[in-house]
Design a protein around this motif. Structure first.
Motif, PDB file in Angstrom:
ATOM      1  N   ARG A   1     -30.315  42.800 -43.995  1.00 43.63           N
ATOM      2  CA  ARG A   1     -30.716  44.206 -43.893  1.00 43.63           C
ATOM      3  C   ARG A   1     -29.482  45.022 -43.532  1.00 43.63           C
ATOM      4  O   ARG A   1     -28.703  44.610 -42.670  1.00 43.63           O
ATOM      5  CB  ARG A   1     -31.773  44.403 -42.813  1.00 43.63           C
ATOM      6  N   VAL A   2     -29.328  46.171 -44.167  1.00 40.13           N
ATOM      7  CA  VAL A   2     -28.166  47.021 -43.875  1.00 40.13           C
ATOM      8  C   VAL A   2     -28.642  48.419 -43.512  1.00 40.13           C
ATOM      9  O   VAL A   2     -29.620  48.920 -44.073  1.00 40.13           O
ATOM     10  CB  VAL A   2     -27.191  47.078 -45.072  1.00 40.13           C
ATOM     11  N   THR A   3     -27.949  49.028 -42.564  1.00 34.19           N
ATOM     12  CA  THR A   3     -28.354  50.356 -42.099  1.00 34.19           C
ATOM     13  C   THR A   3     -27.203  51.357 -42.052  1.00 34.19           C
ATOM     14  O   THR A   3     -27.435  52.553 -41.855  1.00 34.19           O
ATOM     15  CB  THR A   3     -28.966  50.262 -40.686  1.00 34.19           C
ATOM     16  N   THR A   4     -25.985  50.892 -42.212  1.00 30.00           N
ATOM     17  CA  THR A   4     -24.827  51.789 -42.176  1.00 30.00           C
ATOM     18  C   THR A   4     -23.909  51.450 -43.350  1.00 30.00           C
ATOM     19  O   THR A   4     -23.941  50.328 -43.870  1.00 30.00           O
ATOM     20  CB  THR A   4     -24.038  51.636 -40.865  1.00 30.00           C
TER      21      THR A   4
ATOM     22  N   THR B   1     -29.039  54.930 -41.549  1.00 28.28           N
ATOM     23  CA  THR B   1     -29.003  55.708 -42.777  1.00 28.28           C
ATOM     24  C   THR B   1     -30.103  55.225 -43.702  1.00 28.28           C
ATOM     25  O   THR B   1     -30.249  54.021 -43.896  1.00 28.28           O
ATOM     26  CB  THR B   1     -27.641  55.530 -43.474  1.00 28.28           C
ATOM     27  N   PRO B   2     -30.902  56.119 -44.290  1.00 24.00           N
ATOM     28  CA  PRO B   2     -31.936  55.667 -45.221  1.00 24.00           C
ATOM     29  C   PRO B   2     -31.303  54.846 -46.341  1.00 24.00           C
ATOM     30  O   PRO B   2     -30.243  55.209 -46.860  1.00 24.00           O
ATOM     31  CB  PRO B   2     -32.528  56.973 -45.762  1.00 24.00           C
TER      32      PRO B   2
ATOM     33  N   GLN C   1     -21.960  48.276 -42.630  1.00 22.82           N
ATOM     34  CA  GLN C   1     -22.756  47.057 -42.804  1.00 22.82           C
ATOM     35  C   GLN C   1     -22.959  46.747 -44.282  1.00 22.82           C
ATOM     36  O   GLN C   1     -22.912  45.579 -44.703  1.00 22.82           O
ATOM     37  CB  GLN C   1     -24.117  47.207 -42.115  1.00 22.82           C
ATOM     38  N   ALA C   2     -23.188  47.773 -45.074  1.00 21.30           N
ATOM     39  CA  ALA C   2     -23.395  47.574 -46.509  1.00 21.30           C
ATOM     40  C   ALA C   2     -22.150  46.976 -47.164  1.00 21.30           C
ATOM     41  O   ALA C   2     -22.242  46.042 -47.971  1.00 21.30           O
ATOM     42  CB  ALA C   2     -23.771  48.894 -47.176  1.00 21.30           C
ATOM     43  N   ALA C   3     -20.982  47.504 -46.815  1.00 19.16           N
ATOM     44  CA  ALA C   3     -19.727  46.994 -47.389  1.00 19.16           C
ATOM     45  C   ALA C   3     -19.498  45.544 -46.976  1.00 19.16           C
ATOM     46  O   ALA C   3     -19.109  44.695 -47.796  1.00 19.16           O
ATOM     47  CB  ALA C   3     -18.558  47.868 -46.949  1.00 19.16           C
ATOM     48  N   GLU C   4     -19.759  45.233 -45.689  1.00 19.74           N
ATOM     49  CA  GLU C   4     -19.588  43.864 -45.214  1.00 19.74           C
ATOM     50  C   GLU C   4     -20.567  42.917 -45.906  1.00 19.74           C
ATOM     51  O   GLU C   4     -20.203  41.791 -46.282  1.00 19.74           O
ATOM     52  CB  GLU C   4     -19.796  43.818 -43.699  1.00 19.74           C
ATOM     53  N   ALA C   5     -21.803  43.374 -46.081  1.00 23.35           N
ATOM     54  CA  ALA C   5     -22.828  42.529 -46.706  1.00 23.35           C
ATOM     55  C   ALA C   5     -22.495  42.232 -48.157  1.00 23.35           C
ATOM     56  O   ALA C   5     -22.664  41.109 -48.628  1.00 23.35           O
ATOM     57  CB  ALA C   5     -24.199  43.200 -46.598  1.00 23.35           C
TER      58      ALA C   5
END
Length: 525
Positions: free
Chosen positions: A247-250, A21-22, A253-257
């Motif tokens: 780096r996050v792409t989904t 995801t951008p 991943q963003a929530a976990e980060a």
């Protein structure tokens, strides 16, 4: 201020499948205001570059429009590389290049951009292999006999195609370029001095011309470092340490980060970074253990580094006046005051680094009045000796002052000369050559050429520093300011001015001789 380049098209863990995801479309609902990843990053970088260059693929470009700065649309990896070259080739300021899908602490950005290295990249090393007993598994084939490989192991979604050793990147690979025993990945960001901008642009264009040899998993930032290393640029490394980068792409991943990022104490890391890492023994164990908390208290109440410097100066003058009484109570009070004068001398620099308040005036005040405090205390001790009947110690005071002046001159002149000395060039290797064998061989030959004689002695003495006792002995023998103030405080309080000056002269003479010998050896090496 650095010029910022955001790599919106940097390959991601899902780049091969096209499922990423951008970062402009990734939201962070756990954070106040529910910002997007790229929106948060723009806010963090605004003080460095309010108009960064963003490089993104045409299919993702729509979500970047409307953000500050300039958007460059590309269609493939070759276009990405050429866009980077165009963005950096005429740079007159340092560069900060990082993926647009980065979640990063402000303090980590600050530490990277304040690096004095010509090039610095954030890395993480591949965990070492261990046997059932927890011992490291040593490869059967020595590295001198190992063959370059196109690594297919993954770490944090990136191919392990980087070899680092000690403090810098040795070799970088791609789907075409082989690396001998890779052990790391380049996470980004990359901080680059503007003197290397033209080199980076040239290498990026050459890599663009051979993009058909590269793979979809090849990371854009890693390719840029590949170009720098193959052209002989020394790229330093640092890890995340006690700070966060991912780096996050989904959305997952963003929530976990974000959740993981919240477990880090950024203020604690910032406070630790405010303390110099190369201080002497006395400063490290008897001052910096608590002075950092005074610095944070002072910074949060609006005290400036210059105001703290004035407190240190006042304490130094008060100490000299106490010593000048010649009485035992005055000598003890003088020792206590000179200790706290040094504490606040450390605090002013820590306030500057913690609050990020730097100025030419502050640097001048700090350097000048360090000497002033020391010399006015010498005068106070000499006056006190005369008052108390110890005798005339002015000759001893002048010898001690002269020794310190010579030592300061040696340190300053050698440092200035060393800064003018061009660094020893690193070997280079054409990008058209796949294996890095030639680069590794050239590095070994360079190492052999630099061994022997004085260099060998210096290297042996440097390696001895890994032993803690030797490390601190080397720190103390040069008689740094912390040890000098400690010697004045302790010896002055327990004995008299004559013994204090004799201590300063003996220790100062040994320190000056050691420093002069080291400077001469390094100059001749």
């Amino acid at each position: 201020m650095p010029r910022v380049v955001l790599l919106g098209s940097s390959p991601s863990p899902d780049a091969a499948t096209g499922q990423s995801t951008p970062p402009a479309a990734l939201t962070l609902p756990a954070l106040p205001g529910c910002p997007t990843v790229i929106g948060k990053l723009h806010g963090q970088l605004a003080s460095l570059d309010p108009a960064p260059v963003t490089i993104a693929r045409s299919g993702d470009a729509a979500v970047y429009r409307g953000l500050p700065g300039r958007l460059v649309e590309t269609s493939d990896l070759a276009g990405d590389l050429r866009a980077v070259a165009d963005a950096v080739e005429n740079a007159t300021e340092n560069l900060l290049i990082l993926p647009a899908n980065s979640l990063i602490h402000d303090e980590l950005i600050y530490q990277i951009t304040k690096s004095k290295r010509g090039a610095l990249a954030l890395i993480t090393k591949e965990p070492r292999e261990e046997d059932e007993n927890g011992d490291a598994i040593v490869p059967n084939v020595p590295i001198d006999e190992a063959q370059p490989e196109i690594g297919d192991r993954m770490l944090e979604g990136l191919p392990v195609r980087v070899r680092v050793r000690r403090s810098r990147v040795i070799s970088v690979g791609s789907a075409y370029h082989g690396v001998t025993r890779p052990n790391s990945v380049l996470l980004g960001p990359l901080h680059l001095h503007h003197k290397h901008a033209a080199t980076l642009a040239e290498a990026a264009r050459e890599l663009a011309d051979m993009a058909h040899l590269l793979g979809p998993e090849d990371d854009l930032l890693q390719l840029l470092v590949l170009g720098l290393v193959r052209r002989g640029v020394s790229v330093g490394i640092r890890g995340r340490r006690d700070l966060f980068f991912r780096r996050v792409t989904t959305p997952e991943q963003a929530a976990e980060a974000v959740a993981e990022m919240a477990t880090f104490n950024e203020d604690k890391a910032r406070l630790s970074n405010a303390v110099k890492g190369a201080d002497g023994f006395f400063t490290t164990y008897f001052v910096s253990t608590y002075s950092r908390y005074i610095a944070r208290w002072a910074a949060r109440r609006g005290l400036t580094p210059n105001q703290v410097t004035l407190i240190s100066i006042a304490l130094g003058v008060a100490s000299a006046l106490c010593f000048a009484t010649g009485e035992r109570a005055g000598m003890v009070a003088g020792g206590i005051l000179i200790y706290f004068a040094f504490v606040f001398d450390c605090v002013d620099g820590q306030v500057a680094r913690y609050a990020r308040k730097f100025g030419v005036l502050g640097a001048w005040l700090d350097a000048t009045f360090d000497r002033f405090k020391e010399y006015v205390v010498f005068a106070g001790l000499a006056v006190g000796a005369a008052v108390s009947g110890v005798g005339d110690v002015w000759t001893l005071a002048l010898i001690a002052l002269g020794l310190q002046s010579v030592k300061h001159l040696l340190d300053f002149s050698f440092g200035a000369a060393n800064r003018r000395k061009p660094p020893s060039p690193l070997p280079s290797l054409a990008l058209s050559i796949s294996p890095d064998t030639g680069l590794r061989t050239a590095l070994e030959q360079r190492k052999l050429a630099r061994s022997g004689g004085i260099r060998s002695l210096l290297r042996m003495w440097g390696k001895a520093g890994k032993y803690r006792a030797v490390h601190w002995a080397r720190k103390m023998i040069v008689f740094p300011i912390g040890e000098r103030f400690a010697a004045i405080a302790i010896v002055g309080a327990l004995f008299d001015a004559r013994i204090t000056f004799i201590t300063l002269i003996i220790w100062g003479g040994i320190g000056s001789a050691y420093s002069l010998t080291g400077r001469l050896m390094r100059s001749l090496a």
